[in-house]
Design an enzyme around this catalytic site. Structure first.
Site, short mmCIF file in Angstrom:
data_model
loop_
_atom_site.label_atom_id
_atom_site.label_comp_id
_atom_site.label_asym_id
_atom_site.label_seq_id
_atom_site.Cartn_x
_atom_site.Cartn_y
_atom_site.Cartn_z
N ALA A 220 -6.46 -1.69 0.17
CA ALA A 220 -5.79 -0.41 -0.07
C ALA A 220 -4.79 -0.15 1.05
CB ALA A 220 -6.81 0.72 -0.15
N ASN A 221 -4.14 1.00 1.00
CA ASN A 221 -3.22 1.43 2.05
C ASN A 221 -3.47 2.90 2.36
OD1 ASN A 221 -1.39 3.09 0.22
ND2 ASN A 221 -1.17 1.06 -0.73
N HIS A 222 -2.71 3.43 3.30
CA HIS A 222 -2.98 4.78 3.80
C HIS A 222 -2.26 5.89 3.03
CE1 HIS A 222 -5.23 3.44 7.29
NE2 HIS A 222 -4.26 2.62 7.63
N SER A 223 -1.56 5.56 1.97
CA SER A 223 -0.78 6.59 1.27
C SER A 223 -1.68 7.68 0.69
CB SER A 223 0.04 5.95 0.15
OG SER A 223 0.76 6.95 -0.54
N ALA A 287 2.81 3.82 -3.09
CA ALA A 287 2.71 2.63 -2.24
C ALA A 287 1.92 1.59 -3.02
CB ALA A 287 2.02 2.98 -0.93
#
Length: 424
Positions: A220-223, A287
């Protein structure tokens, strides 16, 4: 709340409260507005005080409460409140209050203030479904919207008693987002919010995709989705119809937006391909993961307890480049307008802006919104962006709240729309 989160510092906001049970939610809205630095004046109708008393509004706002035009006559309060306001938010707005506003009544402090103000007016109706759907109410709402009043659609859900349906007051966080969008919006010559996106349909992606590795873990990412959410709110107050593709976003749905929840990059790609047909603009603020598992494990990937240094090998493959794919699928057509987002960090070989300019060439979107994510951007209330065209030339820059950034992006988008809506 840190100063960087106080996006409404110094704004003078008049909050009108109609006589409905949902008035209790407005107390949370007032607290949120004050917490973000706004100077809030609450003007309840007389009937609303049966639901929430004056003492509550005075404690939350720090100002005395007036309901009649015959109070503070020497200060001409019924004129001054409206004249001084930077924004008016009315929540809840009952069917009766909508009817009085439509007819231009000025028989209490709230309706008189609305007639006087030249600030944006955001109205959040709340009532039983039958009242909301009645032809009289629908006509009143239509007339108010034609005059420039921002009437947001009620939410669908539990109402008073056992009833459920459209007519529920949106949650305070969603109303706060709508207030931010309205106060930061560009104005027309009358001071009303410029509705340059009226009749347009926007497809906006927001959040961050998740790529399953096994039944437990994912990439995952931090968005957080906040910039995409700000774009949706800003587009709605400017008159657009908004379809929001939300990738793992835990935020209240913008009132009036159609929301579709999804998880992975593949799901987002399918949703974009399904819904982008004949929209006026595609705004890719989500993102999207660049990589996903080559083969998702059916069972949880185990570690070898006998060897503390052992690490499983993960095979990855590229995900679809949704932005580039959308540009290519558009082929030689001029529309929809396509807006991409690029989060970059610089390195030894090139700056973040240089990398974004190269990406603008590569992707071919009409606009590329670049932000350097070396600092605290994800989850923050603020952002700093550069808007590039297909050649990498910088068209505009914006730094401030994500709502303010959203309006600058929409300014550039609106300049590229055809005179007749593509989605008509």
């Amino acid at each position: 709340m840190s100063p960087s989160q106080r996006t409404l510092d110094g704004a003078r906001v008049l909050v009108g409260v109609g006589g409905g049970i949902a008035a209790y939610k407005t107390a949370h809205l007032v607290r949120g507005l004050v917490g973000e630095g706004a100077d809030v004046r609450v003007v309840p109708t007389a009937s609303s005080l049966h639901f929430v008393g004056a003492a509550t509004w005075e404690a939350l706002s720090g100002h005395p409460v007036l309901t009649s035009v015959f109070e503070d006559v020497d200060e001409v309060a019924h004129v001054r409140f409206g004249q001084e306001a930077d924004l008016v938010v009315i929540a809840p707005a009952t069917a009766d209050l909508l009817a009085r506003m439509r007819s231009g009544r000025a028989d209490d402090m709230l309706t008189a203030s609305v007639l006087v103000t030249r600030a944006p007016v955001v109205v959040a109706p709340a009532m039983h479904t039958e009242m909301w759907e009645h032809p009289s109410t629908r006509e009143n709402v239509s007339v108010l919207r034609e005059r420039g009043t921002l009437v947001i659609d009620p939410a669908v859900g539990r109402l008073t008693g056992p009833d459920s349906g459209p007519g529920r007051l949106p949650e305070p966080d969603a109303l706060l987002d709508a207030a931010r969008a309205a106060i930061a919006a560009p104005r027309d010559e009358r001071g009303a919010v410029r509705r340059d996106l009226a009749g347009r349909e926007l497809l906006i992606t927001a959040g961050g995709t998740r790529e399953d590795l096994d039944p437990v873990r994912f990439l995952a990412n931090h968005s957080s989705g906040r910039q995409g959410w700000a774009l949706a709110h800003a587009a709605l107050v400017r008159g657009a119809r908004v379809r929001l593709l939300a990738a793992n976003v835990e935020l209240e749905t913008p009132p009036g937006a159609e929301r579709i929840d999804l998880g992975s990059a593949a799901e987002l790609a399918d949703a974009v391909a399904t819904h982008r047909s004949r929209v006026d603009a595609l705004v890719m603020a989500a993102a999207v993961a660049d990589f996903t598992a080559a083969d998702r494990a059916q069972d949880k990937i185990k570690k070898d307890d006998g060897d503390d240094d052992s690490v499983p090998s993960l095979a990855l493959r590229r995900t679809q480049d949704i932005l580039r794919h959308s540009v290519l699928d558009r082929a030689d057509a001029e529309y929809p307008v396509i807006v991409g987002f690029a989060a970059e960090t610089g390195g030894n070989a090139a700056s973040a802006l240089d990398l974004a300019r190269a990406k603008a060439h590569r992707k071919g979107a009409d606009l590329l919104v670049f932000n350097d994510v070396s600092g605290e951007v994800f989850g923050s209330a603020s952002n700093s962006v550069h808007i590039l065209d297909q050649t990498g030339e910088e068209l505009a820059a914006s730094a401030g709240s994500k709502t303010a950034v959203a309006h600058v992006v929409l300014d550039e988008l609106a300049r590229r729309l055809p005179e007749v809506p593509w989605s008509a």
